[in-house]
Design a protein around this motif. Structure first.
Motif, PDB file in Angstrom:
ATOM      1  N   ASN A  70      -3.348   8.225 111.131  1.00 16.65           N
ATOM      2  CA  ASN A  70      -3.520   8.721 109.858  1.00 16.65           C
ATOM      3  C   ASN A  70      -2.862   8.604 108.739  1.00 16.65           C
ATOM      4  OD1 ASN A  70      -6.831   9.452 110.884  1.00 16.65           O
ATOM      5  ND2 ASN A  70      -6.224  11.144 110.901  1.00 16.65           N
ATOM      6  N   GLN A  71      -1.330   9.272 109.427  1.00 19.19           N
ATOM      7  CA  GLN A  71      -0.060   8.892 108.433  1.00 19.19           C
ATOM      8  C   GLN A  71       0.090   7.433 108.450  1.00 19.19           C
ATOM      9  OE1 GLN A  71       2.351  10.875 111.140  1.00 19.19           O
ATOM     10  NE2 GLN A  71       2.356  13.396 109.279  1.00 19.19           N
ATOM     11  N   ILE A  72       0.003   6.450 109.953  1.00 20.02           N
ATOM     12  CA  ILE A  72       0.223   4.441 109.349  1.00 20.02           C
ATOM     13  C   ILE A  72      -1.079   4.326 108.918  1.00 20.02           C
ATOM     14  CG2 ILE A  72       0.002   2.783 111.001  1.00 20.02           C
ATOM     15  CD1 ILE A  72       1.223   4.523 113.305  1.00 20.02           C
ATOM     16  N   LYS A  73      -2.164   5.126 108.517  1.00 18.22           N
ATOM     17  CA  LYS A  73      -2.823   4.041 107.506  1.00 18.22           C
ATOM     18  C   LYS A  73      -2.829   4.571 106.230  1.00 18.22           C
ATOM     19  CE  LYS A  73      -7.012   4.151 110.896  1.00 18.22           C
ATOM     20  NZ  LYS A  73      -8.451   5.134 110.909  1.00 18.22           N
ATOM     21  N   GLU A  74      -2.203   5.743 106.062  1.00 18.90           N
ATOM     22  CA  GLU A  74      -1.735   6.180 104.663  1.00 18.90           C
ATOM     23  C   GLU A  74      -0.651   5.329 104.129  1.00 18.90           C
ATOM     24  OE1 GLU A  74      -2.994   8.463 102.172  1.00 18.90           O
ATOM     25  OE2 GLU A  74      -4.650   7.891 103.952  1.00 18.90           O
ATOM     26  N   ILE A  75       0.770   5.116 104.981  1.00 12.55           N
ATOM     27  CA  ILE A  75       1.227   3.954 104.434  1.00 12.55           C
ATOM     28  C   ILE A  75       1.288   2.488 104.533  1.00 12.55           C
ATOM     29  CG2 ILE A  75       3.344   3.081 106.077  1.00 12.55           C
ATOM     30  CD1 ILE A  75       4.235   6.254 107.349  1.00 12.55           C
ATOM     31  N   ILE A  76      -0.065   2.366 105.364  1.00 13.77           N
ATOM     32  CA  ILE A  76      -0.238   0.721 105.079  1.00 13.77           C
ATOM     33  C   ILE A  76      -1.293   0.736 103.724  1.00 13.77           C
ATOM     34  CG2 ILE A  76      -1.557  -1.414 105.296  1.00 13.77           C
ATOM     35  CD1 ILE A  76      -1.171   0.357 108.617  1.00 13.77           C
ATOM     36  N   LYS A  77      -1.626   1.770 103.638  1.00 16.37           N
ATOM     37  CA  LYS A  77      -2.905   1.743 102.199  1.00 16.37           C
ATOM     38  C   LYS A  77      -1.282   1.829 100.399  1.00 16.37           C
ATOM     39  CE  LYS A  77      -6.592   4.489 100.103  1.00 16.37           C
ATOM     40  NZ  LYS A  77      -6.873   5.700 100.101  1.00 16.37           N
ATOM     41  N   LYS A  78      -0.404   2.686 100.850  1.00 19.13           N
ATOM     42  CA  LYS A  78       0.108   3.092 100.257  1.00 19.13           C
ATOM     43  C   LYS A  78       1.132   1.822  99.954  1.00 19.13           C
ATOM     44  CE  LYS A  78       4.162   5.958  98.645  1.00 19.13           C
ATOM     45  NZ  LYS A  78       5.018   7.339  98.250  1.00 19.13           N
ATOM     46  N   PHE A  79       1.477   1.017 100.725  1.00 21.58           N
ATOM     47  CA  PHE A  79       2.724   0.129 100.755  1.00 21.58           C
ATOM     48  C   PHE A  79       1.359  -1.544 100.079  1.00 21.58           C
ATOM     49  CE2 PHE A  79       3.494  -4.230 102.208  1.00 21.58           C
ATOM     50  CZ  PHE A  79       4.974  -4.434 101.959  1.00 21.58           C
ATOM     51  N   ASP A  80       0.428  -1.647 100.342  1.00 24.27           N
ATOM     52  CA  ASP A  80      -0.379  -2.326  99.847  1.00 24.27           C
ATOM     53  C   ASP A  80      -0.873  -2.034  98.716  1.00 24.27           C
ATOM     54  OD1 ASP A  80      -0.688  -3.448 101.622  1.00 24.27           O
ATOM     55  OD2 ASP A  80      -3.006  -2.614 102.369  1.00 24.27           O
ATOM     56  N   SER A  81      -0.679  -0.935  97.948  1.00 26.80           N
ATOM     57  CA  SER A  81      -0.765  -0.507  96.893  1.00 26.80           C
ATOM     58  C   SER A  81       0.433  -1.090  95.980  1.00 26.80           C
ATOM     59  CB  SER A  81      -1.077   1.005  96.080  1.00 26.80           C
ATOM     60  OG  SER A  81      -0.355   1.633  97.064  1.00 26.80           O
ATOM     61  N   LEU A  82       1.728  -0.704  96.356  1.00 21.08           N
ATOM     62  CA  LEU A  82       2.908  -1.142  95.766  1.00 21.08           C
ATOM     63  C   LEU A  82       3.223  -2.863  95.794  1.00 21.08           C
ATOM     64  CD1 LEU A  82       5.060   1.303  97.335  1.00 21.08           C
ATOM     65  CD2 LEU A  82       4.441   1.754  95.180  1.00 21.08           C
ATOM     66  N   VAL A  83       2.255  -3.454  96.373  1.00 18.54           N
ATOM     67  CA  VAL A  83       2.354  -5.179  96.680  1.00 18.54           C
ATOM     68  C   VAL A  83       2.078  -5.828  95.394  1.00 18.54           C
ATOM     69  CG1 VAL A  83       2.429  -7.206  97.652  1.00 18.54           C
ATOM     70  CG2 VAL A  83       3.230  -5.234  98.925  1.00 18.54           C
ATOM     71  N   GLU A  84       2.192  -6.874  94.596  1.00 20.67           N
ATOM     72  CA  GLU A  84       1.102  -7.256  93.433  1.00 20.67           C
ATOM     73  C   GLU A  84       0.955  -8.766  93.913  1.00 20.67           C
ATOM     74  OE1 GLU A  84       1.615  -5.866  89.623  1.00 20.67           O
ATOM     75  OE2 GLU A  84       2.056  -8.586  88.938  1.00 20.67           O
ATOM     76  N   PRO A  85      -0.124  -9.411  94.255  1.00 12.01           N
ATOM     77  CA  PRO A  85      -0.504 -11.212  94.139  1.00 12.01           C
ATOM     78  C   PRO A  85       0.728 -11.421  92.909  1.00 12.01           C
ATOM     79  CG  PRO A  85      -2.025  -9.468  94.698  1.00 12.01           C
ATOM     80  CD  PRO A  85      -1.147  -8.687  94.608  1.00 12.01           C
TER      81      PRO A  85
END
Length: 100
Positions: A70-85
């Motif tokens: 669950n922590q890994i999923k949250e980190i990935i979700k947070k990282f995805d929200s920080l990346v702007e294509p």
């Protein structure tokens, strides 16, 4: 095909034998940690409760695995929200990161 080898460990006077294909140094660390934990728990539960102790340890490990996933999923979700294509083709192919 995996190359299995036999390992055994003695915990509270009982010998347990397994076939494993993991590296010896990994298995030895795990088995030693299990032995120490079982022997520590046996001081509270009693030596005759090895099955209960091992089940408790298994439940704790499963809980920790679920929490870690669950922590890994949250980190990935947070990282995805920080990346702007890039907004269009005229922009470079560089990825832009925005940190909070």
């Amino acid at each position: 095909m995996a190359d299995y080898r036999s390992v055994e460990i003695e915990i509270l006077g009982e010998t347990y034998k397994y076939k494993v294909d993991e590296p010896e140094e990994v298995i030895n660390k795990i088995l030693e940690a299990i032995k120490v934990d079982v022997e520590d728990y046996s001081k509270s539960f009693g030596k005759s409760k090895v099955n209960h102790i091992l089940l408790l340890m298994l439940l704790n490990e499963k809980l920790n695995t679920i929490k870690a996933k669950n922590q890994i999923k949250e980190i990935i979700k947070k990282f995805d929200s920080l990346v702007e294509p890039p907004k269009n083709e005229d922009q470079t192919n560089e990825t832009v990161f925005y940190w909070e």
